[in-house]
Structure formats: C-alpha cells, structure tokens
Design a protein around this motif. Sequence first.
Motif, PDB file in Angstrom:
ATOM      1  N   ILE A 194       0.841  -1.191   0.000  1.00  0.00           N
ATOM      2  CA  ILE A 194       0.000   0.000   0.000  1.00  0.00           C
ATOM      3  C   ILE A 194       0.880   1.246   0.000  1.00  0.00           C
ATOM      4  O   ILE A 194       0.522   2.274  -0.585  1.00  0.00           O
ATOM      5  N   TYR A 195       2.062   1.139   0.612  1.00  0.00           N
ATOM      6  CA  TYR A 195       2.880   2.326   0.897  1.00  0.00           C
ATOM      7  C   TYR A 195       3.973   2.575  -0.142  1.00  0.00           C
ATOM      8  O   TYR A 195       4.313   1.720  -0.946  1.00  0.00           O
ATOM      9  N   ASP A 196       4.479   3.842  -0.069  1.00  0.00           N
ATOM     10  CA  ASP A 196       5.632   4.355  -0.835  1.00  0.00           C
ATOM     11  C   ASP A 196       5.285   4.698  -2.290  1.00  0.00           C
ATOM     12  O   ASP A 196       4.374   4.137  -2.890  1.00  0.00           O
ATOM     13  N   ARG A 197       6.051   5.643  -2.797  1.00  0.00           N
ATOM     14  CA  ARG A 197       5.989   6.182  -4.157  1.00  0.00           C
ATOM     15  C   ARG A 197       4.814   7.143  -4.362  1.00  0.00           C
ATOM     16  O   ARG A 197       5.013   8.296  -4.661  1.00  0.00           O
ATOM     17  N   GLY A 219       3.553  -6.361   2.115  1.00  0.00           N
ATOM     18  CA  GLY A 219       4.578  -6.203   1.088  1.00  0.00           C
ATOM     19  C   GLY A 219       5.837  -5.614   1.692  1.00  0.00           C
ATOM     20  O   GLY A 219       5.840  -5.120   2.825  1.00  0.00           O
ATOM     21  N   ASN A 220       6.916  -5.629   0.928  1.00  0.00           N
ATOM     22  CA  ASN A 220       8.189  -5.130   1.463  1.00  0.00           C
ATOM     23  C   ASN A 220       8.120  -3.654   1.817  1.00  0.00           C
ATOM     24  O   ASN A 220       8.719  -3.212   2.806  1.00  0.00           O
ATOM     25  N   HIS A 221       7.358  -2.866   1.057  1.00  0.00           N
ATOM     26  CA  HIS A 221       7.242  -1.440   1.384  1.00  0.00           C
ATOM     27  C   HIS A 221       6.369  -1.216   2.620  1.00  0.00           C
ATOM     28  O   HIS A 221       6.628  -0.297   3.398  1.00  0.00           O
ATOM     29  N   ASP A 222       5.362  -2.046   2.816  1.00  0.00           N
ATOM     30  CA  ASP A 222       4.572  -1.957   4.044  1.00  0.00           C
ATOM     31  C   ASP A 222       5.430  -2.256   5.267  1.00  0.00           C
ATOM     32  O   ASP A 222       5.255  -1.654   6.333  1.00  0.00           O
ATOM     33  N   ILE A 223       6.360  -3.198   5.101  1.00  0.00           N
ATOM     34  CA  ILE A 223       7.231  -3.581   6.214  1.00  0.00           C
ATOM     35  C   ILE A 223       8.067  -2.395   6.686  1.00  0.00           C
ATOM     36  O   ILE A 223       8.336  -2.245   7.881  1.00  0.00           O
ATOM     37  N   LEU A 224       8.476  -1.535   5.754  1.00  0.00           N
ATOM     38  CA  LEU A 224       9.238  -0.354   6.170  1.00  0.00           C
ATOM     39  C   LEU A 224       8.447   0.478   7.168  1.00  0.00           C
ATOM     40  O   LEU A 224       8.979   0.954   8.176  1.00  0.00           O
ATOM     41  N   ASN A 248       7.621  12.927  -1.534  1.00  0.00           N
ATOM     42  CA  ASN A 248       6.434  12.639  -0.722  1.00  0.00           C
ATOM     43  C   ASN A 248       6.671  12.903   0.761  1.00  0.00           C
ATOM     44  O   ASN A 248       6.062  12.245   1.622  1.00  0.00           O
ATOM     45  N   LEU A 249       7.534  13.842   1.082  1.00  0.00           N
ATOM     46  CA  LEU A 249       7.825  14.125   2.483  1.00  0.00           C
ATOM     47  C   LEU A 249       6.611  14.683   3.217  1.00  0.00           C
ATOM     48  O   LEU A 249       6.537  14.603   4.450  1.00  0.00           O
ATOM     49  N   ASP A 250       5.652  15.213   2.468  1.00  0.00           N
ATOM     50  CA  ASP A 250       4.443  15.759   3.102  1.00  0.00           C
ATOM     51  C   ASP A 250       3.705  14.694   3.908  1.00  0.00           C
ATOM     52  O   ASP A 250       3.089  15.001   4.930  1.00  0.00           O
ATOM     53  N   ILE A 251       3.752  13.451   3.437  1.00  0.00           N
ATOM     54  CA  ILE A 251       3.035  12.408   4.157  1.00  0.00           C
ATOM     55  C   ILE A 251       3.610  12.215   5.557  1.00  0.00           C
ATOM     56  O   ILE A 251       2.895  11.901   6.515  1.00  0.00           O
ATOM     57  N   LEU A 252       4.920  12.423   5.688  1.00  0.00           N
ATOM     58  CA  LEU A 252       5.557  12.290   6.999  1.00  0.00           C
ATOM     59  C   LEU A 252       5.169  13.447   7.908  1.00  0.00           C
ATOM     60  O   LEU A 252       4.751  13.245   9.052  1.00  0.00           O
ATOM     61  N   GLU A 253       5.292  14.653   7.389  1.00  0.00           N
ATOM     62  CA  GLU A 253       5.083  15.837   8.226  1.00  0.00           C
ATOM     63  C   GLU A 253       3.597  16.137   8.430  1.00  0.00           C
ATOM     64  O   GLU A 253       3.146  16.322   9.569  1.00  0.00           O
ATOM     65  N   ASP A 254       2.830  16.200   7.356  1.00  0.00           N
ATOM     66  CA  ASP A 254       1.444  16.654   7.446  1.00  0.00           C
ATOM     67  C   ASP A 254       0.486  15.551   7.891  1.00  0.00           C
ATOM     68  O   ASP A 254      -0.481  15.825   8.610  1.00  0.00           O
ATOM     69  N   THR A 255       0.737  14.320   7.451  1.00  0.00           N
ATOM     70  CA  THR A 255      -0.182  13.232   7.779  1.00  0.00           C
ATOM     71  C   THR A 255       0.157  12.573   9.108  1.00  0.00           C
ATOM     72  O   THR A 255      -0.723  12.357   9.943  1.00  0.00           O
ATOM     73  N   TYR A 256       1.436  12.264   9.289  1.00  0.00           N
ATOM     74  CA  TYR A 256       1.825  11.498  10.467  1.00  0.00           C
ATOM     75  C   TYR A 256       2.557  12.320  11.532  1.00  0.00           C
ATOM     76  O   TYR A 256       2.962  11.781  12.560  1.00  0.00           O
TER      77      TYR A 256
END
Length: 636
Positions: A194-197, A219-224, A248-256
Amino acid sequence: MSQDPTAPFQTVPAITTELINLSAILNLPKPTEAFMSDIHGEYDAFSHVLRNGSGNVKTKISECFGGQMTEQTRQQFAFLVYYPSEMVARAQAALAPAELEQWYRDQALRLAQLLAYTATKYTRSKVRKALAPEFVYITEELLFNDPQAADKRAYYWAIIQNLIGLGQVTAWIEATAHTIQQLTVDQIHIIGDIYDRGPAPHRVVEALMRRGHVDFQWGNHDILWLGGAAGSALNIANLVRICARYANLDILEDTYGINLRHLAQLGERYDGDNPAFQPKVSADTTLSAGERRAITQIHQAILIIQLKLEGPVIKRRPEFGMAGRLLLDKLSPDRQTITIDGQTYSLTNGCFDLVDPADPYRLTAMEQSVIDQLVQAFIHSEKLHRHMDFLVENGSMYRKTNGNLLIHGCVPVDEAGEFVGLTLAGKTYRGAALFDLLGTNLVKAYQNPEPGSLANDLLWYLWTGPYSPLFGKQKMTTFERYFIEDKAAHDEQPNPYYRLRHEQAFVQKLLTAFGLDGERGHVINGHTPVKKGNSPIMANRQMLVIDGGFSRPYQKTTGIGGYTLLDNSYGMQLVAHQPFVSRQDAIAHLTDIVSTRRVVETEARRRTVAETDIGHQLQVQICLLKARLQRLTSGQ
C-alpha cells in the motif's frame, strides 16, 4: 481462545432454527472476492476501482436492467453508484426543480432495484448489516416490496416521495450507493505494498478501514512503515529516503506528524544540486527551486545515515549473510572509486564528507541526534500506529483462502527449485516455516519494540535480505544505483522463483508445500510489475501475477494502470485497468478505467458457499449442532 459460534444455541427450537439457517446459507452462490496489489499510495485510482467493483457494478447494472437503459443512461447511473454526492450535485446544478424531483424518483427506484438484485446472493441478515443504520427500515421496505404490485404501489412511492419532501433523498442515495459498492465485492485481498511512491497511502488505509471485509499480505514497502512504527532506525531511514526520492515528504510531516526540521538542518551540509538525489516527480507536480534543493539535501543526508546504520546490523547478524553489503569501508581514500566483489568502479555524485575513513559506520553526533529524534517521532505517531495496527491485525505474511495461496513476493528457492531460507541458531527455516518465522517476529517486534533485538533486525531483513520472501533478490544495490554509472553493478539477481513460477509443476509443488490442492489451487502474486507484452497468467493458469502498475512510475513498463483479479461463483477473471488521470476528470467525462477482462477459469456450474472456507466452517458448526440436538432429543 476462539469463541464457539454454536454456544448460544442450547435448546431444541434454537438449534433447529440455526441448522435450517446454516444449511440454507451453504446453498447461496459464492460471494465475490477481489484481489489487488502494489497500490503504492495511488489513492484516486484505487478508490475508483473500489467504487466500481473492478467493473462489477456496471455488469450488475446491465444484468439488472437489461435493455431498459441507453448506454449513456447506464454510464450516468453507474457513476451515480460510484460517486453519489458528486453526481447529485451535478443534477442539482443542471435541472429545474420539477425535473430534479423526477430525477430523484427515477434514481431512487433504480437504486432500490439494483440493490435488491445485488443482494440476492446474501442472507437478509447480512444485507441488513450492510445498510446505513439510519435508513434500515426505509431501505428494507423498498427492497422487499414490489413497486408494480397493486396493493403496495402507493405505499412504495409514498416512501420515495417522503424521502424527497423531507430533504433526505440525497443522504439515502449516498448511503444506498455505498451499500451497493460493498455488496458487489464481498471480500478484498490486498497482496502487499500500500505504501511508498504515491502520495496518499494513508487514504488507502482509511478507505479500507471504513469498508471492512479486507485482509493484507504484507509487502516489502509496508514492512518499512510497520518497522518504522516499531522503532527500527534502519526501516525509518529507508522509508524517509524513499519519501524524499519521490517528493512525498508531506506524508511524513502533514499526515503522520513526523518533524523533519532536524533532518533538514543536517541536509544543509550537502550539495543541493547533486543530480543523483533530485526528487522524481510526475508531470503534474510542481516544485519550487527551494523545495527541490531542500529535498535533494535531505535525500543525501538520510541515505548516508542509512548506509552507516546498516554496518552494525550486518556485523552483529552474520547469519543474515549480508557481509558483502558493507560498502563504506570499501571506499578509496580519495572517495573517487570503490571495490566491490573484486571489481573497482568509479564513483559519481558522491556525498561522503561525513563518512569517517577510520570508522565509516560511526554516526556523527548530529546524525545520531537526527535518527534518535526520528525514531521517537515514529514510535509516538498516534495516526501512524492506528494505521499500522490495522495492517497488523488484518495482515499476514501469506494467506490461504478458498484453495488459493496469496503471497506478495516469492518463496525462496535455489536453481533446482528446492526451498532455501534463513538459518538461525543452527536451524534453517524454509518454505512455509520461513514465512511463519518472519511473521511471528514481525508481530513480536511491533508489539514489543526493542532496538537491536533479533525481531527488530528481522524487520530490516524482510526489506532487503537475500532470503526475504518479500524482497526476492540476492542483494539490494542501493549504493550502486546512486553512485555507480556502470549498469552491471546495479544487477540484483532475482531469486530463481521468478523464472520457475512459469512452470506448472513448480507451482503445484508450492501449493502442496503450503497445504493446498496442487491440482486445483492458484498462487496469487504481487511485487513484480508485469511488463508490457508479457502475460500475467502463467503455469497453465495456476500462477497469477497481479501487479499491473497502479504505481505511476511503473505504467510505462506495464502499459496499463493496474490489475484486479475477481473470483466469484462463475470462476476467475483478470481485469486490466487503464491508467487513471484524476477523480475530477473521471467524474467530468464519466470515464471508467476498466479496459479488458480475461477469463482465467470458468466453472461448469456456479460455486456455492458450501465450497468455500466459510462453508467448511459452517459445515463443522452443523455437525456440532446436530450432535447437540441428538443428545437433547435422546435425553442424554
């Protein structure tokens, strides 16, 4: 302990009623399952496929109404089911009051008819649970009464007219459309990543949380991200690097709520014009020069932290077999070349100023502070943990469902097709045992974060280890892809599984090893995009690879916008989707994205619930209830 579902039935009337109910359910048609993989944050495309039931909604409309609608009317009605609030708003803006009232009556009648048709394969109890609670009574009256019956005609139309007159018809239309969406596809299986990119994986998770009836094969990206929430510094470094790579740094700062200020300050030590670290953005994304420079600097800073963090883990876990990935100590004194496996390569776009030649894997004080701060931020992100809790509670390394084996990556094997794996404390884990070991440790690491523990280190191994079922390659050449131009150095050598999965005998061996019927089962796979011109259906239809390119960066390779596999009472179909432009464009032009359907398997007769895993569980319950009934009626 699991609760006995037959426990509430202790009297003769209660037992006989439940026996009649369960026996009847066994004869219903098998519900539809949908399989999707590698969504990679492409929420709008995923949401559209979820709403249109991978094309099933339009099929239901055609079956329900036959030749009663023109193609244009059918398309408009389909989009009302997909996007009810938007289509209602369009009608409100375009129609005069009298026309709008007639439009409401027409659509309400059609929705009630379509819902009744869609609900025929379910029990009334299940349909009731799917209905919006505030409209249960009204909707059931419309469902189970015929508007053409003389005795009920006025009653039926009075309900619809009062929905309109009381201003509730819009809310009812939206609720009913969502119920149709849910009943069109009963169970959703996400085969990883589901995650990344892409920009909005969190919205994908939220949509699945609202919908229910979903499971994941990680998936491997979910594991991260699971590893990040568990406090794995290496997983965090990798996922932050990928977010920087795809802007996609916004997902880190704004979402999480992950504060990147300290990392950005560290990034200022690096060249803002280093071409190897410029973010990869889609054509419709615009970055200012300042934003591009800041991301480029962060990208370099986090990669160097990642490479340094790998050293201690590789050294303390020799059983991982990754000593060949210790590369910072292979740099030449002038940082212009590196020797890997006896081959010397020239380096380009280097950024090694903070790598100490005397102790290359030691973090500087500022780097250590940055990664410590990031670990704490990930551990304490409430929203991230809410999403990861959902993935852990509903996820697994693999799943066996209705005779099919669901795995994201591969089952590691050698060239001869024999299972290989990871050796820990003198015991080698292969095949299903390897999946079980890694899955158990993943849950342990997530529930009890302990940096430096084996469980925590295995979270990183799942991302990049040579026998990780989720990675499936001999090595991850991250360093080489950033700094070495020679493409030969980038080779990651896929596990022989990816060659052997074309062979039916090998696939049947996999199924048997996981306890499934080798003759009749299927392996459903994600992870590797199916290149344009190649078939996703392999091994005489027993291997199905469904990564078709939801992720935009892969669509040039695949030529499509993703696959959905559907399994219903009639058999299996693989649905190919066209690349999705945008939600706004789809609604404005009524553009669906289902392009082609390929029949994988057709049943000679419709399958029933009795032939599913749930059916087998119900049959066990029936046996228990019959035995209890026998004891009661015989006086025992």
